[in-house]
Design an enzyme around this catalytic site. Structure first.
Site, PDB file in Angstrom:
ATOM      1  N   THR A  45       0.927  -1.083   0.084  1.00 20.07           N
ATOM      2  CA  THR A  45      -0.562   0.318  -0.091  1.00 20.07           C
ATOM      3  C   THR A  45       0.708   1.207   0.068  1.00 20.07           C
ATOM      4  O   THR A  45       1.313   1.535   0.875  1.00 20.07           O
ATOM      5  CB  THR A  45      -1.192   0.077   1.201  1.00 20.07           C
ATOM      6  N   LYS A  59      -6.652   1.034  -3.793  1.00 24.23           N
ATOM      7  CA  LYS A  59      -6.688   1.157  -2.131  1.00 24.23           C
ATOM      8  C   LYS A  59      -6.547   1.609  -1.150  1.00 24.23           C
ATOM      9  O   LYS A  59      -6.883   1.400   0.308  1.00 24.23           O
ATOM     10  CB  LYS A  59      -5.205  -0.116  -2.283  1.00 24.23           C
TER      11      LYS A  59
END
Length: 387
Positions: free
Chosen positions: A184, A260
């Site tokens: 991420t 995300k």
């Protein structure tokens, strides 16, 4: 977000809190110089452990004509097609992958790739993570640069800063086809690193994942993909192995990390909101587990009400495997990313502030579901005892 602490770094690895001095432009130049030096030495045409020279394209299938026939005339010759030893060797070699980051998620993904028939080598700065991966069958190395030139690379790293510093090391040797980054990360970093990789003829895909360690272990993750179309095609074998096809191409490099981060900040909001709601239910004498089940069958449903509170909070286990510090970071990054395009998401910002407070109170290593201790203490064993 709280400042990084250089004293907490592992000096032998590019950790999330380490200061990263060389800018990406400097790394790009250094990788380019290394490539020119290899070409000057004639190394570019050498057949190494992971060959990838354009002039060495494998031949097509052999066609063997049965005796008694002259030439390969269709309709007359009986043709047998088979795969040459060279093709078989190339096919096996193409399923070599390096996994960088062998923690909870990276280790589970490495094991999944092994079960899917890949040869997996891996690196992590932590001896315990290397040992655990080795027990699963991963060929672990102690130096990151030993993975350079592996046909496929999978990254599972703590931050964009680490991605920036890691990728040039892996591109220092020819042979890599695609880098799949499940970190991420930050959208800008993904776009810059994708451009750097493209200069070396390597596909780079930002593919942060959701589904936790259970999804990683089962090969049933969901991936948010940002990539150019040709880069996505190059990365499909890895994505298919990790997700079973459960990935969505969202746009150009960086798009995967945009979505995300939004996904994670929504999960952060839901964890706070569901905790507060269940605390109200308990105050009225309603069993929180029953309330969560009722909500999960109606329009207020979320994964927080259906899974996170019933499985990890109300049971008192707090063992989702995802750290509170990472969720606090992702929520803050989502708000920061929104601000770069002039957006002012007030609710998301308020939730991010709550997570920063929880981070200060509980520390980065707490399980992220432990935020219930600060937003809904009556649901926790400590809160119930105090009441």
């Amino acid at each position: 977000m709280p400042p990084r602490s250089p004293s907490a770094c592992t000096p032998t690895f590019l950790c999330a809190c380490a200061p990263f001095d060389p800018p990406l432009s400097t790394l790009r130049a250094s990788v380019g110089r290394a490539g020119r030096a290899r070409r000057a030495d004639g190394l570019a045409s050498r057949t190494g452990p992971f060959p990838r020279a354009a002039s060495q394209s494998p031949p097509g299938p052999l066609r063997t004509v049965s005796p008694g026939r002259r030439g390969p005339s269709p309709g007359l010759a009986r043709v047998r097609t088979h795969t040459s030893p060279h093709n078989r060797s190339t096919e096996l070699m193409s399923k070599h992958i390096a996994v960088v980051g062998l923690g909870s998620m990276g280790g589970a993904m490495a094991a999944t790739l092994l079960r899917a028939g890949w040869r997996v080598r891996g690196f992590d700065p932590a001896p315990a993570a290397r040992s655990a991966a080795g027990e699963e069958g991963v060929e672990v190395v102690e130096d990151l640069d030993r993975l350079a030139g592996t046909p496929y690379v999978l990254l599972s790293l703590p931050s964009a800063r680490v991605v920036e510093a890691t990728v040039p090391v892996l591109l220092a040797r020819r042979g890599t086809r695609a880098v799949v980054d499940t970190t991420t990360s930050e959208p800008g970093t993904s776009a810059e690193v994708a451009a750097l990789a493209a200069e070396q003829g390597v596909a780079f895909v930002d593919a942060p994942v959701s589904g936790g360690r259970e999804g990683a272990a089962a090969g049933r993750l969901t991936a948010f993909v940002g990539a150019e179309p040709d880069a996505l095609d190059a990365a499909r074998p890895v994505l298919d192995a990790l997700t079973g096809g459960r990935y969505r191409h969202l746009g150009a490099p960086g798009a995967g990390n945009v979505v995300k981060l939004l996904n994670n900040v929504l999960a952060a909001v839901n964890l706070v909101a569901v905790g507060e709601a269940l605390a109200v239910a308990k105050a009225y004498g309603v069993d929180p587990a029953a309330a969560a089940a009722g909500i999960s069958g109606a329009s207020g449903a979320s994964k927080a009400s259906a899974v996170m509170y019933p499985d990890w909070v109300l049971t008192g286990t707090y063992d989702s495997g995802f750290a509170l510090g990472l969720m606090a970071r992702d929520a803050a990054l989502a708000v920061e990313t929104a601000g770069r395009r002039g957006a002012t998401p007030h609710l998301l910002a308020a939730a991010s502030h709550i997570w920063q407070e929880a981070l200060a109170a509980l520390g980065p290593d707490a399980d992220f579901t432990e935020i219930a201790r600060t937003v809904a203490p009556s649901l926790t064993s400590e809160g119930a005892t105090a009441a």
